[in-house]
Design an enzyme around this catalytic site. Structure first.
Site, PDB file in Angstrom:
ATOM      1  N   ARG A 203       0.700  14.645  13.297  1.00  0.00           N
ATOM      2  CA  ARG A 203       1.153  14.412  11.908  1.00  0.00           C
ATOM      3  C   ARG A 203       1.086  15.661  11.032  1.00  0.00           C
ATOM      4  NH1 ARG A 203      -1.056   8.645   9.864  1.00  0.00           N
ATOM      5  NH2 ARG A 203       0.762   8.816   8.512  1.00  0.00           N
TER       6      ARG A 203
ATOM      7  N   CYS B 136      -5.062  12.989  13.300  1.00  0.00           N
ATOM      8  CA  CYS B 136      -5.076  11.547  13.047  1.00  0.00           C
ATOM      9  C   CYS B 136      -5.052  10.837  14.394  1.00  0.00           C
ATOM     10  CB  CYS B 136      -3.841  11.165  12.227  1.00  0.00           C
ATOM     11  SG  CYS B 136      -3.594   9.400  12.081  1.00  0.00           S
TER      12      CYS B 136
ATOM     13  N   LYS C  88       0.848  -1.218   0.000  1.00  0.00           N
ATOM     14  CA  LYS C  88       0.000   0.000   0.000  1.00  0.00           C
ATOM     15  C   LYS C  88       0.873   1.254   0.000  1.00  0.00           C
ATOM     16  CE  LYS C  88      -1.627   1.547   4.033  1.00  0.00           C
ATOM     17  NZ  LYS C  88      -1.298   2.935   4.395  1.00  0.00           N
ATOM     18  N   ASN C  89       1.873   1.282   0.893  1.00  0.00           N
ATOM     19  CA  ASN C  89       2.658   2.504   1.073  1.00  0.00           C
ATOM     20  C   ASN C  89       3.672   2.754  -0.030  1.00  0.00           C
ATOM     21  OD1 ASN C  89       1.145   3.010   3.277  1.00  0.00           O
ATOM     22  ND2 ASN C  89       2.690   2.386   4.765  1.00  0.00           N
TER      23      ASN C  89
ATOM     24  N   ASP D 191       4.985   0.664  12.160  1.00  0.00           N
ATOM     25  CA  ASP D 191       3.792  -0.044  11.682  1.00  0.00           C
ATOM     26  C   ASP D 191       3.768  -1.511  12.102  1.00  0.00           C
ATOM     27  OD1 ASP D 191       3.690   1.757   8.488  1.00  0.00           O
ATOM     28  OD2 ASP D 191       3.129   2.346  10.523  1.00  0.00           O
TER      29      ASP D 191
ATOM     30  N   ARG E  63      -8.385  -0.833   4.761  1.00  0.00           N
ATOM     31  CA  ARG E  63      -7.536   0.195   4.148  1.00  0.00           C
ATOM     32  C   ARG E  63      -6.158  -0.348   3.810  1.00  0.00           C
ATOM     33  NH1 ARG E  63      -7.280   5.759   7.066  1.00  0.00           N
ATOM     34  NH2 ARG E  63      -5.961   5.987   5.206  1.00  0.00           N
TER      35      ARG E  63
HETATM   36  C1  EPZ Z   1       4.301   6.977   6.433  1.00  0.00           C
HETATM   37  O1  EPZ Z   1       3.484   8.008   6.985  1.00  0.00           O
HETATM   38  C2  EPZ Z   1       3.398   5.742   6.325  1.00  0.00           C
HETATM   39  N1  EPZ Z   1       2.268   6.056   5.478  1.00  0.00           N
HETATM   40  C3  EPZ Z   1       2.904   5.358   7.730  1.00  0.00           C
HETATM   41  O2  EPZ Z   1       2.168   4.146   7.617  1.00  0.00           O
HETATM   42  C4  EPZ Z   1       4.094   5.093   8.614  1.00  0.00           C
HETATM   43  O3  EPZ Z   1       3.650   4.854   9.924  1.00  0.00           O
HETATM   44  C5  EPZ Z   1       5.028   6.317   8.629  1.00  0.00           C
HETATM   45  O4  EPZ Z   1       5.409   6.679   7.295  1.00  0.00           O
HETATM   46  C6  EPZ Z   1       6.298   6.072   9.418  1.00  0.00           C
HETATM   47  O5  EPZ Z   1       6.985   4.972   8.945  1.00  0.00           O
HETATM   48  C7  EPZ Z   1       2.453   6.029   4.120  1.00  0.00           C
HETATM   49  O6  EPZ Z   1       3.525   5.796   3.591  1.00  0.00           O
HETATM   50  C8  EPZ Z   1       1.245   6.320   3.277  1.00  0.00           C
HETATM   51  P1  EPZ Z   1       6.179  10.424   8.499  1.00  0.00           P
HETATM   52  P2  EPZ Z   1       3.990   9.533   6.988  1.00  0.00           P
HETATM   53  O7  EPZ Z   1       5.970  11.694   7.768  1.00  0.00           O
HETATM   54  O8  EPZ Z   1       4.860   9.758   5.831  1.00  0.00           O
HETATM   55  C9  EPZ Z   1       6.556  13.868  11.791  1.00  0.00           C
HETATM   56  C10 EPZ Z   1       0.351   2.670   7.934  1.00  0.00           C
HETATM   57  O9  EPZ Z   1      -0.011   2.107   8.986  1.00  0.00           O
HETATM   58  N2  EPZ Z   1       6.397  14.829  10.680  1.00  0.00           N
HETATM   59  O10 EPZ Z   1       7.370   9.607   8.169  1.00  0.00           O
HETATM   60  O11 EPZ Z   1       2.793  10.381   7.181  1.00  0.00           O
HETATM   61  C11 EPZ Z   1       5.293  13.040  12.039  1.00  0.00           C
HETATM   62  O12 EPZ Z   1       4.378  13.724  12.850  1.00  0.00           O
HETATM   63  C12 EPZ Z   1       0.770   4.152   7.984  1.00  0.00           C
HETATM   64  O13 EPZ Z   1       0.440   2.120   6.832  1.00  0.00           O
HETATM   65  C13 EPZ Z   1       6.521  16.169  10.923  1.00  0.00           C
HETATM   66  O14 EPZ Z   1       6.737  16.597  12.068  1.00  0.00           O
HETATM   67  O15 EPZ Z   1       4.863   9.551   8.332  1.00  0.00           O
HETATM   68  C14 EPZ Z   1       5.872  11.789  12.698  1.00  0.00           C
HETATM   69  O16 EPZ Z   1       6.047  12.014  14.053  1.00  0.00           O
HETATM   70  C15 EPZ Z   1       0.457   4.795   9.293  1.00  0.00           C
HETATM   71  N3  EPZ Z   1       6.380  17.031   9.882  1.00  0.00           N
HETATM   72  C16 EPZ Z   1       7.225  11.636  11.993  1.00  0.00           C
HETATM   73  O17 EPZ Z   1       7.540  12.903  11.411  1.00  0.00           O
HETATM   74  C17 EPZ Z   1       6.147  16.609   8.594  1.00  0.00           C
HETATM   75  O18 EPZ Z   1       6.022  17.423   7.670  1.00  0.00           O
HETATM   76  C18 EPZ Z   1       7.257  10.572  10.899  1.00  0.00           C
HETATM   77  O19 EPZ Z   1       6.126  10.736  10.074  1.00  0.00           O
HETATM   78  C19 EPZ Z   1       6.025  15.236   8.359  1.00  0.00           C
HETATM   79  C20 EPZ Z   1       6.163  14.362   9.418  1.00  0.00           C
END
Ligand code: EPZ
Length: 417
Positions: free
Chosen positions: A122, A117, A22-23, A305, A397
């Protein structure tokens, strides 16, 4: 609303084919926005989120073919309306991945902010900061990001936090920018590498994907391509954890063992015997699992995850495990539901202490997010008697044909109203 009814206490046994990731599929579908040529994808999972992304792209004018046997064709011959509306974005945060490619292709985009979320705040500040670094003007009005740029310019962008979709969004945008972009402190996840490989098949110039420094030399245009999406490492890890928790035996086929080394290492620590080949994983747990302690981290660390699934495993393991969540600030919702099944879990800020118990008892529980629901499925497969899981739309999902795959492994599981 559908629920899942599981009668636990049976070891899983057999073979399962891993679905596409998915990701990886979601950002790869957004790559279609960068060219007017067709992008022919294979191994695309049949999931709610993929349908949502197809709908979102279709509303912009992208021709999205029917999805059959993992194949999906997309063509953005024209983008009539570079807008991602709140109604769809609120159902799937990954919709923000259209922002970078729309800006690069159309010079403008209007994308709803994703909002809150269940697992954490996020924010998308790193996505915005990076695009502004490439010369975009982005304002936020009435819950929407309004972005414009005559043509994006290559830039050196140091990300303040490691963000997966942030890295992907900026990489997508940089492919058509004028000059070279360098992303530092970039995410190294296999899904980032899969997107980069697809973009390279379309003619993009990218180096360093999979490391924390990615260089993208912008080009004038990209072509179409045929691309096969990578196997889902989190779906793989979920089936492996469920097999270990039920003291079963499983062969995963069409897998990518090299993308889930940290998970396999943790399962070996729990006492599982694991053998891998190029594209398969064989696991057997011939004893009561041993409790494991872990701390989630960006790749190649232990994936956040997979945290919930390991918590479910620790619930019936011998000993005590300490689970520390470092990525998301509110990702222990499943612990409260696992306690309803008789688990002994105490939470201390970012760490959950799980004392293994002899057995869990079936009960009614509620899913709160995708991976939390996966941990409740694992716990339901272990628990004595029946477990009824509510709000399983979360599962749909991210898991293709979950109950069919688990039934084929001997689980007693059914979708009920
Ligand atoms: C991706 O989400 C995945 N989703 C998530 O999988 C996964 O948990 C996550 O990466 C971490 O591995 C997809 O790929 C669609 P991040 P993403 O931006 O990209 C902070 C699942 O279960 N952050 O890497 O949204 C954020 O708050 C899902 O399949 C900022 O502060 O996660 C978090 O604490 C859930 N500012 C950390 O970084 C930003 O602009 C990592 O989030 C972006 C992120």
């Amino acid at each position: 609303m559908d629920k899942l009814l599981i009668t636990g206490g049976r070891p899983l046994s057999g073979e399962v084919r891993v679905s596409g990731a998915k990701n990886a599929a979601l950002p790869i579908m957004c790559a279609a926005l960068l060219t007017d040529q067709p992008l022919e994808l294979d191994n695309v999972p049949k999931l709610m989120d993929v349908r949502t992304m197809a709908k979102l792209l279709g509303l912009m004018g992208v021709q999205v073919g029917p999805q059959a046997d993992g194949r999906l064709q997309l063509q953005a011959a024209q983008i009539k309306d570079p807008v991602a509306g709140y109604e769809l974005v609120k159902t799937m945060r990954a919709s923000v991945l259209v922002l970078g490619p729309l800006l690069a292709r159309c010079g403008r985009a209007k994308v709803s902010l994703p909002g809150g979320c269940a697992i954490g705040a996020r924010p998308v500040d790193q996505h915005v900061k990076g695009l502004q670094g490439m010369g975009a003007v982005i304002t936020v009005e009435h819950g929407y990001m309004n972005a414009s740029a005559k043509r994006l310019k290559g830039a050196r962008i140091v990300m303040d936090v490691v963000t997966v979709t942030g890295t992907e969004n900026l990489m997508l945008a940089a492919c058509l920018a004028e000059g070279t972009t360098v992303l530092e402190n970039a995410a190294r996840e296999p899904e980032v590498v899969d997107l980069a490989n697809c973009l390279k098949a379309m003619g993009a110039r990218i180096e360093g994907a999979g490391t924390d420094v990615i260089r993208i030399e912008g080009v004038g245009s990209l072509s179409g391509a045929k691309y096969r999406v990578m196997p889902d490492r989190i779906e793989s890890g979920t089936y492996l954890a469920a097999t270990a928790a039920t003291s079963g035996k499983l062969r995963l086929t069409h897998a990518a063992p090299q993308t889930l080394s940290a998970t396999l290492e943790k399962l070996r620590e729990a006492g599982a015997d694991i053998a891998v080949t190029q594209d398969s994983i064989l696991i057997e747990m011939a004893r009561r699992p041993r409790a494991v302690s872990l701390s989630t981290a960006p790749y190649p660390g232990l994936a956040t995850d997979m945290q919930a699934q390991f918590m479910a495993l620790d619930c019936i393991a011998s000993g005590t495990g300490q689970i520390t969540e470092t990525i998301f600030e509110n990702r222990f919702m499943h612990a409260l539901e696992l306690q309803r099944l008789g688990a002994d879990i105490s939470i201390h800020d970012k760490t959950a202490v799980v004392k293994g118990v002899e057995r869990l008892q079936g009960a009614r529980v509620m899913a709160t997010d995708l991976r939390a629901s996966a941990s409740l499925v694992v716990a339901g497969l272990i628990a004595q008697g029946e477990t009824l899981i509510d709000r399983i739309y979360h599962l749909d999902r991210g898991y293709e044909g979950l109950e069919h795959k688990l039934s084929s492994l001997g689980a007693k599981i059914a979708r009920v109203r």
